[in-house]
Design an enzyme around this catalytic site. Structure first.
Site, short mmCIF file in Angstrom:
data_model
loop_
_atom_site.label_atom_id
_atom_site.label_comp_id
_atom_site.label_asym_id
_atom_site.label_seq_id
_atom_site.Cartn_x
_atom_site.Cartn_y
_atom_site.Cartn_z
N THR A 43 0.88 -1.18 0.00
CA THR A 43 0.00 0.00 0.00
C THR A 43 0.91 1.21 0.00
OG1 THR A 43 -1.87 -1.02 1.17
CG2 THR A 43 -1.58 1.31 1.55
N VAL A 57 -13.00 -5.12 -0.60
CA VAL A 57 -12.51 -3.78 -0.28
C VAL A 57 -11.79 -3.85 1.06
CG1 VAL A 57 -13.22 -1.42 0.30
CG2 VAL A 57 -14.35 -2.64 -1.58
N1 ASP Z 1 -4.06 -2.65 3.68
C1 ASP Z 1 -4.15 -3.12 2.34
C2 ASP Z 1 -5.43 -3.86 2.16
O1 ASP Z 1 -5.78 -4.67 3.00
C3 ASP Z 1 -3.04 -4.02 1.93
C4 ASP Z 1 -1.67 -3.70 2.46
O2 ASP Z 1 -1.41 -2.66 3.00
O3 ASP Z 1 -0.78 -4.53 2.35
O4 ASP Z 1 -6.07 -3.69 1.16
#
Ligand code: ASP
Length: 315
Positions: free
Chosen positions: A175, A204
């Site tokens: 992210t 989501v």
């Molecule tokens: N937080 C993000 C999600 O769950 C993924 C990530 O940060 O690795 O979509």
């Protein structure tokens, strides 16, 4: 007032040993570019909310991070993007989720924030909104990269042989996010993601959920998270940290460690960047590494993937 800017490029870093010098150099340069884009705005007296948008936009355009170009593939071999932004001065916020065609989802989230209502648009509605607002839209393949294609192939094999839980953080997710404090003492946070590799279509995560993956409130803190979104939503991570600061009187460092500790109990990868009302920056994570960076008040850029932090020049 102390200017502050911190960014992350996700806790899904490649293991240090697997990262080539060229990959590290490029990721470092894109992190520095993101910091410069945000800091230029803050240094001119611009608003924190513009600075976090600018920083996230640079990382969305980089193929090295799981957001925008370089986003993870879902189980159908497509990209569905989530993003949100929040202005701590007014608590205004905007978010898009499961968007398939917005080149820079954070730009659409900010446009929605400025419109005021609704706060969150999903799927085709988000894409249509972006088009109407004149925000760039692109074919879904624009987001694809070779590395993410390999990640999807390996996750599909892991699914068949039953080893999905053993996948590395880099195979799974990532992210990008930014938090800032501007010259007026206003805070802001922004987050953008492709979610996790092989996620079901329509899933989501926490990144577009205000209070979970993104939160900003003046006088408390601004937070942008990375990690298994389902847990960030359950713990309302961003809002929880702000509440620990406001109601329990914890320092930002204590509050973020307390919440990260709770997430770690679930054996999930997690990390975040946060800025306090006084400009304090923290960037904790429980994984092997987290792409991250910040600018110190004297304008020096710092970036890191694993333990070592490098100073890479003046903003
Ligand atoms: N937080 C993000 C999600 O769950 C993924 C990530 O940060 O690795 O979509």
């Amino acid at each position: 007032m102390t200017l502050a800017l911190a960014i992350h490029g996700g806790c899904g870093t490649l293991p240090k040993a697997e990262m080539t010098e060229a990959e590290w150099a490029q990721a470092r340069s894109d992190l520095a570019g993101a910091l410069r884009a945000g800091w230029t705005i803050l240094a001119k007296g611009g608003p924190a909310v513009d600075a976090v948008e600018a920083a996230v936009r640079v990382m969305e355009d980089s193929p090295h991070f799981n957001a925008g170009h370089g986003a993870a593939f879902n189980a159908d071999g497509e990209h569905e993007l989530d993003a949100s932004i929040m202005d701590g001065a007014t608590l205004a916020a905007g978010a898009v989720c499961a968007a398939k065609h917005i080149r820079n989802p954070i730009v659409a989230a900010k446009a929605l924030m400025l419109r005021g209502d609704p706060l969150l648009l999903a799927g085709p509605a988000a894409d249509v909104f972006a088009e109407h607002e004149g925000v760039d839209t692109v074919p879904n393949e624009y987001f694809s990269t070779e590395r993410r294609r390999k990640n999807l192939a390996s996750m599909k094999i892991r699914e068949i042989v039953g080893t999905a839980s053993e996948a590395s953080e880099a195979e799974k997710h990532g992210t990008v996010g930014a938090v800032a404090c501007d010259a007026q003492g206003h805070l802001a946070a922004a987050t953008s993601t492709g979610g996790y590799t092989n996620k079901p279509a329509g899933r989501v995560g926490d990144s577009p959920i205000i209070g979970a993956g993104t939160y900003a409130r003046d006088g408390r803190c601004a937070v942008s998270g990375t990690g298994k979104g389902e847990y960030f939503i359950r713990y309302c991570v961003g809002h929880e940290i702000a509440s620990l600061v406001a109601y329990k009187g914890l320092t930002l460092d204590q509050a973020t460690h307390e919440v990260l500790g709770e997430l770690s109990d679930h054996k999930i990868g997690a990390g975040l960047v946060a800025v306090g009302a006084d400009g304090t920056i923290v960037a904790p994570y429980n994984t092997e590494g987290m792409y991250r960076g910040w600018v110190t008040p004297d304008g020096l850029l710092h970036v890191a993937t694993h333990g070592d932090v490098e100073m890479v020049g003046q903003a």
